[in-house]
Design a protein around this motif. Structure first.
Motif, PDB file in Angstrom:
ATOM      1  N   UNK A  24     -77.693  39.054  59.009  1.00 32.04           N
ATOM      2  CA  UNK A  24     -78.464  40.296  59.062  1.00 32.04           C
ATOM      3  C   UNK A  24     -77.915  41.158  60.180  1.00 32.04           C
ATOM      4  N   UNK A  25     -77.808  42.449  59.886  1.00 34.58           N
ATOM      5  CA  UNK A  25     -77.360  43.417  60.878  1.00 34.58           C
ATOM      6  C   UNK A  25     -78.591  44.191  61.321  1.00 34.58           C
ATOM      7  N   UNK A  26     -78.836  44.202  62.624  1.00 31.60           N
ATOM      8  CA  UNK A  26     -80.005  44.879  63.171  1.00 31.60           C
ATOM      9  C   UNK A  26     -79.582  45.961  64.156  1.00 31.60           C
ATOM     10  N   UNK A  27     -80.337  47.045  64.186  1.00 29.64           N
ATOM     11  CA  UNK A  27     -80.165  48.081  65.194  1.00 29.64           C
ATOM     12  C   UNK A  27     -81.513  48.230  65.876  1.00 29.64           C
ATOM     13  N   UNK A  28     -81.547  47.941  67.163  1.00 27.85           N
ATOM     14  CA  UNK A  28     -82.794  47.969  67.942  1.00 27.85           C
ATOM     15  C   UNK A  28     -83.886  47.129  67.282  1.00 27.85           C
ATOM     16  N   UNK A  29     -83.500  45.988  66.707  1.00 32.62           N
ATOM     17  CA  UNK A  29     -84.458  45.077  66.101  1.00 32.62           C
ATOM     18  C   UNK A  29     -84.860  45.402  64.673  1.00 32.62           C
ATOM     19  N   UNK A  30     -84.362  46.509  64.110  1.00 32.25           N
ATOM     20  CA  UNK A  30     -84.666  46.903  62.732  1.00 32.25           C
ATOM     21  C   UNK A  30     -83.529  46.427  61.831  1.00 32.25           C
ATOM     22  N   UNK A  31     -83.867  45.692  60.773  1.00 36.05           N
ATOM     23  CA  UNK A  31     -82.839  45.216  59.844  1.00 36.05           C
ATOM     24  C   UNK A  31     -82.274  46.414  59.079  1.00 36.05           C
ATOM     25  N   UNK A  32     -80.962  46.611  59.206  1.00 27.36           N
ATOM     26  CA  UNK A  32     -80.311  47.728  58.517  1.00 27.36           C
ATOM     27  C   UNK A  32     -79.332  47.249  57.459  1.00 27.36           C
ATOM     28  N   UNK A  33     -79.091  45.942  57.403  1.00 21.29           N
ATOM     29  CA  UNK A  33     -78.190  45.409  56.395  1.00 21.29           C
ATOM     30  C   UNK A  33     -78.212  43.904  56.392  1.00 21.29           C
ATOM     31  N   UNK A  34     -77.724  43.331  55.304  1.00 16.76           N
ATOM     32  CA  UNK A  34     -77.631  41.881  55.184  1.00 16.76           C
ATOM     33  C   UNK A  34     -76.547  41.542  54.184  1.00 16.76           C
ATOM     34  N   UNK A  35     -75.892  40.408  54.436  1.00 18.46           N
ATOM     35  CA  UNK A  35     -74.798  39.979  53.577  1.00 18.46           C
ATOM     36  C   UNK A  35     -74.528  38.500  53.786  1.00 18.46           C
ATOM     37  N   UNK A  36     -73.885  37.884  52.823  1.00 18.58           N
ATOM     38  CA  UNK A  36     -73.459  36.498  52.947  1.00 18.58           C
ATOM     39  C   UNK A  36     -72.020  36.414  53.446  1.00 18.58           C
ATOM     40  N   UNK A  39     -67.150  38.223  57.339  1.00 24.33           N
ATOM     41  CA  UNK A  39     -66.221  39.292  57.731  1.00 24.33           C
ATOM     42  C   UNK A  39     -66.849  40.665  57.508  1.00 24.33           C
ATOM     43  N   UNK A  40     -67.523  40.836  56.388  1.00 24.29           N
ATOM     44  CA  UNK A  40     -68.179  42.111  56.084  1.00 24.29           C
ATOM     45  C   UNK A  40     -69.277  42.414  57.111  1.00 24.29           C
ATOM     46  N   UNK A  41     -70.050  41.409  57.469  1.00 24.93           N
ATOM     47  CA  UNK A  41     -71.116  41.595  58.456  1.00 24.93           C
ATOM     48  C   UNK A  41     -70.537  41.994  59.805  1.00 24.93           C
ATOM     49  N   UNK A  42     -69.465  41.334  60.204  1.00 23.18           N
ATOM     50  CA  UNK A  42     -68.835  41.627  61.492  1.00 23.18           C
ATOM     51  C   UNK A  42     -68.284  43.049  61.529  1.00 23.18           C
ATOM     52  N   UNK A  46     -69.581  46.030  63.987  1.00 25.84           N
ATOM     53  CA  UNK A  46     -68.624  46.666  64.898  1.00 25.84           C
ATOM     54  C   UNK A  46     -68.573  48.169  64.690  1.00 25.84           C
ATOM     55  N   UNK A  47     -68.599  48.612  63.438  1.00 22.89           N
ATOM     56  CA  UNK A  47     -68.577  50.046  63.155  1.00 22.89           C
ATOM     57  C   UNK A  47     -69.833  50.736  63.684  1.00 22.89           C
ATOM     58  N   UNK A  48     -70.978  50.105  63.494  1.00 22.81           N
ATOM     59  CA  UNK A  48     -72.219  50.692  64.006  1.00 22.81           C
ATOM     60  C   UNK A  48     -72.228  50.736  65.530  1.00 22.81           C
ATOM     61  N   UNK A  49     -71.625  49.736  66.155  1.00 22.06           N
ATOM     62  CA  UNK A  49     -71.604  49.678  67.613  1.00 22.06           C
ATOM     63  C   UNK A  49     -70.811  50.827  68.225  1.00 22.06           C
ATOM     64  N   UNK A  50     -69.800  51.314  67.531  1.00 23.54           N
ATOM     65  CA  UNK A  50     -68.988  52.410  68.077  1.00 23.54           C
ATOM     66  C   UNK A  50     -69.414  53.773  67.534  1.00 23.54           C
ATOM     67  N   UNK A  51     -70.427  53.802  66.679  1.00 21.50           N
ATOM     68  CA  UNK A  51     -70.943  55.060  66.128  1.00 21.50           C
ATOM     69  C   UNK A  51     -72.454  55.122  66.377  1.00 21.50           C
ATOM     70  N   UNK A  52     -72.857  55.393  67.633  1.00 20.89           N
ATOM     71  CA  UNK A  52     -74.279  55.331  67.970  1.00 20.89           C
ATOM     72  C   UNK A  52     -75.151  56.314  67.188  1.00 20.89           C
ATOM     73  N   UNK A  53     -74.641  57.478  66.858  1.00 22.61           N
ATOM     74  CA  UNK A  53     -75.449  58.442  66.098  1.00 22.61           C
ATOM     75  C   UNK A  53     -75.735  57.906  64.696  1.00 22.61           C
ATOM     76  N   UNK A  54     -74.728  57.330  64.061  1.00 29.19           N
ATOM     77  CA  UNK A  54     -74.914  56.753  62.723  1.00 29.19           C
ATOM     78  C   UNK A  54     -75.851  55.554  62.782  1.00 29.19           C
TER      79      UNK A  54
END
Length: 67
Positions: A24-36, A39-42, A46-54
């Motif tokens: 699960x991918x979380x931003x500030x504790x909110x689930x924004x995505x999930x995958x099995x 590599x896709x999760x990572x 990583x993309x969200x971490x460098x794009x704070x506005x997105x």
């Protein structure tokens, strides 16, 4: 609870057993995505971490959908 000056992106392994990965991918504790796919999760986290506005926009959208 105060927020960080930028969205905090977390990649969490929510697998129920060792044979079945589930991320699960979380931003500030909110689930924004999930995958099995590890590599896709990572890459997503990583993309969200460098794009704070997105990341903040995705967090707000997902939080509104869950409300």
């Amino acid at each position: 609870m105060s927020r960080a000056p930028f969205p905090v992106v977390t990649l969490r392994n929510d697998s129920r057993c060792a044979c079945c990965r589930y991320w699960r991918i979380l931003v500030d504790g909110v689930i924004v995505g999930q995958t099995a796919d590890t590599a896709e999760a990572r890459v997503c986290a990583e993309e969200l971490a460098v794009k704070p506005a997105a990341a903040a926009q995705l967090r707000d959208t997902c939080a509104a959908e869950d409300a």
